[in-house]
Every structure is written in C-alpha cells, then in structure tokens.
Scaffold this active site. Structure first.
Site, PDB file in Angstrom:
ATOM      1  N   ASP A  91      13.296 -32.258  40.523  1.00  0.00           N
ATOM      2  CA  ASP A  91      12.332 -31.391  41.219  1.00  0.00           C
ATOM      3  C   ASP A  91      12.543 -31.561  42.715  1.00  0.00           C
ATOM      4  O   ASP A  91      12.055 -32.503  43.335  1.00  0.00           O
ATOM      5  CB  ASP A  91      10.907 -31.779  40.827  1.00  0.00           C
ATOM      6  N   SER A 126       1.734 -29.219  39.995  1.00  0.00           N
ATOM      7  CA  SER A 126       2.093 -28.467  41.181  1.00  0.00           C
ATOM      8  C   SER A 126       0.845 -28.249  42.049  1.00  0.00           C
ATOM      9  O   SER A 126       0.158 -29.207  42.398  1.00  0.00           O
ATOM     10  CB  SER A 126       2.761 -27.147  40.789  1.00  0.00           C
ATOM     11  N   HIS A 141      11.466 -28.170  39.208  1.00  0.00           N
ATOM     12  CA  HIS A 141      10.003 -28.168  39.323  1.00  0.00           C
ATOM     13  C   HIS A 141       9.333 -27.629  38.065  1.00  0.00           C
ATOM     14  O   HIS A 141       8.260 -28.085  37.680  1.00  0.00           O
ATOM     15  CB  HIS A 141       9.599 -27.325  40.536  1.00  0.00           C
ATOM     16  N   ASP A 142       9.950 -26.670  37.412  1.00  0.00           N
ATOM     17  CA  ASP A 142       9.363 -26.071  36.207  1.00  0.00           C
ATOM     18  C   ASP A 142       9.263 -27.038  35.040  1.00  0.00           C
ATOM     19  O   ASP A 142       8.673 -26.695  34.011  1.00  0.00           O
ATOM     20  CB  ASP A 142      10.179 -24.847  35.774  1.00  0.00           C
ATOM     21  N   ARG A 173       8.947 -13.388  44.618  1.00  0.00           N
ATOM     22  CA  ARG A 173       9.094 -14.096  43.337  1.00  0.00           C
ATOM     23  C   ARG A 173      10.504 -14.642  43.168  1.00  0.00           C
ATOM     24  O   ARG A 173      10.689 -15.751  42.669  1.00  0.00           O
ATOM     25  CB  ARG A 173       8.751 -13.153  42.176  1.00  0.00           C
TER      26      ARG A 173
END
Length: 375
Positions: free
Chosen positions: A316, A151, A349-350, A221
C-alpha cells in the site's frame, strides 16, 4: 459463512443544528444507515463501521430489488464472518455530504428551497464523527464495543478514539494514516481539478443545467484507481497486454490497463456526485489531529482510552505501513494496548477490501476476543 441477506436502509432526521468545523451549521439534515445483527439487552455489542471515499452505509447484504448490489465489506461483515453478526450489532452510516442518501449537495437546502450544489458546506472527518455520535444517541448506544474503518474510514475510527474516548472500547484502524502526505494531497488536487475544469461542472451547479461533469469524474476516478493498486498487482493483472497485436498509432485504447481504467471511470461517473467527490477529498486532506498539538501525534492521542488494532499492507503505497507505524508508536508512547499487523499482500491499498486469509483471520481473532469480553 453466509450473508446477512436482504437488508434495508433506514433514515433519521435531525432538527438540532450541527455546528461544523468550517463555522457553518446544519439543521434539518438526514443520516442514512443500515444495521445488521441484534443489539443485546445492555446495548454493549454495537460496532460502528465507517466508510471510505466512494462507499456508503451499505456495508453488507443485498437489497431486495437490487440483488447485485452487494455491501462493500460483505466479506468482512455477516454470520460467521470476521465481524460476526451473530455476536455483534453492526451499524453502517452514510456520511454528510455523500450522494448515497444522507444530506448532501444533491439535496434541498431548507433555508433557500434550492439544491445545495456548490453551497454545501465543507465537512471534515471530525464533523462526520460528531454526526455519528448523535445517531448513536438516538439508538441508545452510549459506548461502542468497537469503531472500525479502512482508509478514510480508519481516519474516522481514529478520530472517534480522540473525540469520544469513553464511547468506544476498541478502535480498529485498517490501511489508514494520521494525515495525508504531500503526494496524496497532490493526487487529490489533480483529481479535483479534472472535475472543476470540466465544462459541464458549471461551478458546482451543474444540476440546474441538467448535465453531469462526466469527463472530470472519469479522470478523477482513473487517477484515484491507479493509487489504489500496487505496481505488482497491476503488472500481474494487465502487464503490457494489448487489445490487438498491432500498434494503432493513435490515442484510443491500445493496452488492457487503459481499457480497465476507462471502464472504472465510466462506471464511477454514472453513480457518483461531483460535488461529493470534492467534499470528501477535501476532508481527507484536512484530517490532521496532531496539527493542534504542534505536530505531536503522541500528545494528540494522549486522551485515548480504547484498545487498538492497527493493520497495514506492505504494497500500500498510498497509505504506507510507515504511516501506521506512526500511529502505533504514538499509542505505545501513551501506554495504550495495541495489536499491530503488517500483511504482506500484493494488492496495494485496495487490499483492505479483498480476500486475504491472514488479514481476515486476524480481524476474526480480534473480534472473537471482544466477544469473549462481552460474555
């Protein structure tokens, strides 16, 4: 495979000014870092791991007084793990402007004797790389076996290959991008606005008021976390499951996904600094090495010398595989040696942080090749 075990952070204080891209300079700043494994005699086995937005220098292992505080990439770094600390000396550095030990908005500005707060200068990916290079000098490391990151960390690794081409032999870029899309910049700005418009933000000087803009941080968040997950992953984990069988006809928590996002927001607001969030998301927005070359990424990467591993994940949508394709195409156009993998993983993405045998085995094989070069 085992953990690196109990670890302890280290610090180094720099007195020579670091000139930042914004035009300001920082003197008397501190970088916090951790190391794992042993540096070999000729100091050729060092690997720098660059961190993403809400991570830090604490890459692997645990602290003696915090056994539940496990390093953010502990599944990647350690004895027998893909980045094997029996073979490599691994370094994690906390970036300037962070809230985890390196000099940031929560620290005293030596020129005023007051907390930096909103006066902390804007920092960029390139500033972080320059600071990391200074730490490498302190440690006597003239060339890294590899610089690696996922990232925002992948942006730093890519910047290393351009800014210090002779100082790394391999560059590992995971779930990253050569620049943010307009949509990504938009997500970051909405998150920043949530913080800035929180009444407890006080223009960034909330420390003096003994408050924290928790509401803004929670929303920031929550917005970010939505973009880290894929639609399929979110559907599998939460679907449309409700916390009770009856409609509440209100604005509380009805669905499990709402409960999860609010939990993540509450947790984040308890440990992350609002000014740091603003600084780091701006660094994300500003990163665009091709900007100085008329948008030509091939030209921007022309001076690179490293070999590359580039990894993306099919689901992602924040940093999509197409963005990794841009990096690969530019490198191939420059006749660089590139290994590319697109992992069909459901986690969005994680995925770069999670367990996936294909992904971890790929990284393991790549670093085994580097280890053979060292031998």
């Amino acid at each position: 495979m085992s953990s690196v075990g109990i670890v302890a952070p280290q610090t180094h204080c720099f007195t020579a000014p670091l000139v930042l891209q914004c035009g300001a300079s920082m003197a008397d700043y501190t970088l916090m870092y951790e190391t794992y494994g042993q540096l070999n005699a000729d100091k050729s086995n060092a690997v720098l791991v660059c961190h993403a937005l809400n991570a830090s220098h604490h890459v692997a292992g645990v602290y003696a007084d915090q056994p539940d505080n496990i390093g953010w990439w502990d599944n990647m770094v350690g004895p027998g793990k893909p980045l094997d600390t029996t073979q490599f000396f691994v370094i994690g550095v906390n970036n300037l402007g962070s809230c985890f030990g390196s000099t940031g908005p929560m620290h005293i500005n030596p020129s005023t004797g007051k907390l930096y707060g909103a006066d902390f200068p804007v920092v960029t990916v390139e500033d972080w790389v320059n600071a990391q290079a200074r730490l490498a000098d302190v440690l006597g490391i003239t060339q890294f076996a590899a610089v690696m990151g996922g990232s925002l960390g992948g942006m730093q690794a890519l910047a290393w290959s351009m800014m210090y081409p002779e100082r790394l032999r391999h560059c590992v870029v995971v779930a990253s991008t050569p620049k943010l899309s307009a949509q990504n910049i938009a997500f970051n700005d909405v998150a920043r606005q949530a913080i800035i418009t929180d009444p407890d933000f006080h223009g960034g000087d909330f420390y003096a008021h003994n408050v924290v803009p928790k509401r803004g941080l929670r929303v920031a968040r929550m917005i970010g976390h939505i973009t880290y997950l894929s639609n399929d992953d979110m559907a599998e984990k939460f679907g449309r499951d409700m916390r009770s069988n009856d409609y509440q006809f209100g604005y509380g928590v009805d669905f499990e996904i709402e409960s999860y996002l609010r939990y993540q927001g509450d947790k984040f607001s308890a440990y992350f600094d609002a000014n740091t969030y603003l600084l780091i998301t701006k660094a994300l927005d500003y990163f665009d090495p091709a900007r100085h070359y008329g948008g030509d990424l091939t030209q921007a990467l022309a001076n690179t010398r490293a070999q590359f591993l580039v990894v993306s994940f099919t689901t992602d949508w924040r940093f999509s595989p197409e963005r990794s394709h841009e990096i690969v195409h530019a490198l191939v156009s420059n006749q660089r040696r590139v290994t590319y993998a697109e992992i069909d993983a459901p986690h969005g993405h994680d995925a770069f942080l999670l367990e996936d045998a294909r992904y971890l085995n790929l990284v393991r094989a790549y670093f085994e090749r580097i280890a053979k070069e060292l031998r």
